[in-house]
Design a protein around this motif. Structure first.
Motif, mmCIF file in Angstrom:
data_model
loop_
_atom_site.group_PDB
_atom_site.id
_atom_site.type_symbol
_atom_site.label_atom_id
_atom_site.label_comp_id
_atom_site.label_asym_id
_atom_site.label_seq_id
_atom_site.Cartn_x
_atom_site.Cartn_y
_atom_site.Cartn_z
ATOM 1 N N GLU A 1 -18.284 46.240 75.097
ATOM 2 C CA GLU A 1 -18.422 46.622 73.693
ATOM 3 C C GLU A 1 -17.616 45.706 72.787
ATOM 4 N N GLN A 2 -16.413 45.337 73.218
ATOM 5 C CA GLN A 2 -15.529 44.512 72.398
ATOM 6 C C GLN A 2 -15.976 43.054 72.349
ATOM 7 N N TRP A 3 -16.490 42.519 73.475
ATOM 8 C CA TRP A 3 -16.679 41.084 73.589
ATOM 9 C C TRP A 3 -18.140 40.644 73.736
ATOM 10 N N ASN B 1 -8.198 40.309 77.219
ATOM 11 C CA ASN B 1 -7.233 41.052 76.406
ATOM 12 C C ASN B 1 -5.790 40.819 76.829
#
Length: 318
Positions: free
Chosen positions: A115-117, A279
């Motif tokens: 979702e983030q990347w 991260n």
């Protein structure tokens, strides 16, 4: 020879004294030159040869076939000539695009990172050529073998940083390995500022390069001159990247290097960038709450740093 050749076979054995000798040699190399040449790494010679052969066969295809696998919104797939220019570099902006073409393979994102990347430069899904038909198989085999090499070298580098062997394992629990197959076409009339790969330092942690016999990889010495990294069949050239330099507060060197195209021959190389989780914070490992060191001034995580550099230097579409 300015780049030391180091047999790392002891890293796979249960002999603490021999392991320590390899660690000392690697520390000496990467705290001074920033480069070493690894033998005894355990990657089968035939596996390397098979990948070099598949790479050369892919690059021999007509351009329109290769462009069917061109990278778009993410850095996966085929990068044609002129697709990268080192606009943002520790050494300033390159004046001309790199005279090389490449094919990049990344991991599929773990569900905890997707979702983030997913919309980042390392997001999306991997695309694979259909020709040569064995391309995906030999790439996956090589990546698996190189991941094992990366794991043992990371343990060695952890000890160099004053940690236990598993001291960096948490940073590589979900690593971000990048494989890049490179082709440097000949340049019979090379201009002074034209390179296969312009002078730069690598963005990540550790870079492993398998070279063919043509040569052309050069490293900048402390006095500013450039010297060749000699090709040794089936050896791996290892160099330290910006993240490892930052973790070590500059003790381990991310040394500038470049590639000069041969005037008559194509050069092929296989780059494997064994990098930490997206991260992971890029701060000195001795005190993870400290401010970033000077060699990594702005980003807070490896992923943010990588995204900044890739977006600046590659002509993304979509």
């Amino acid at each position: 020879m300015l780049v030391p050749v180091i047999d790392i076979s002891a890293l796979y054995e249960d002999d603490p004294k021999a392991w320590r000798r390899v660690e000392e040699k690697l520390y000496e190399a990467h705290s001074t030159v920033g480069f070493s040449i690894l033998t005894g790494h355990g990657v089968p010679a035939r596996m390397m040869d098979d990948l070099f052969e598949a790479s050369a066969r892919f690059y021999a295809l007509p351009l329109e076939q290769k462009l069917a696998y061109r990278f778009g919104a993410n850095l996966r797939g085929y990068l044609p000539l002129g697709a990268s220019t080192l606009i943002r570099s520790t050494l300033g902006s390159a004046r001309m695009p790199n005279h090389s073409e490449s094919f990049i393979v990344l991991n599929e994102l773990d569900e905890t990172l997707s979702e983030q990347w997913f919309r980042s430069a390392v997001g999306g899904h991997q695309i694979w050529p259909r020709d040569p038909k064995e391309f995906e198989i030999v790439v996956r085999r090589y990546r698996a073998a190189m991941t094992r090499v990366g794991e043992v070298i990371v343990q060695c580098f952890a000890c160099m940083l004053g940690l236990s062997r598993d001291g960096l394992d948490g940073h590589f629990a979900t690593p971000n390995p990048i494989l890049r197959l490179l082709h440097y076409p000949p340049l019979p009339d090379r201009e002074a500022n034209q390179f296969g790969s312009a002078p730069h330092t690598d963005y990540g942690c550790l870079t492993f390069v398998a070279q063919d016999s043509v040569g052309g990889l050069q490293v900048r010495a402390a006095d500013g001159s450039w010297f060749d990294v000699p090709p040794i069949e089936h050896a791996l050239v290892l160099n330290t990247g910006q993240v490892m330099e930052a973790w070590s507060s500059g003790a381990l060197k991310a040394t500038p290097h470049r590639v000069i195209n041969h005037p008559e021959k194509s050069r092929y190389s296989i780059g494997f960038f064994y990098d930490c989780g997206l991260n992971t914070r890029v701060v000195p490992v001795t005190s993870m709450n400290d401010a970033l060191c000077d060699c990594m001034p702005q980003p807070k995580t490896y992923g943010e740093h990588l995204e900044t550099m890739l977006r600046a230097n590659y002509a993304f579409t979509g």
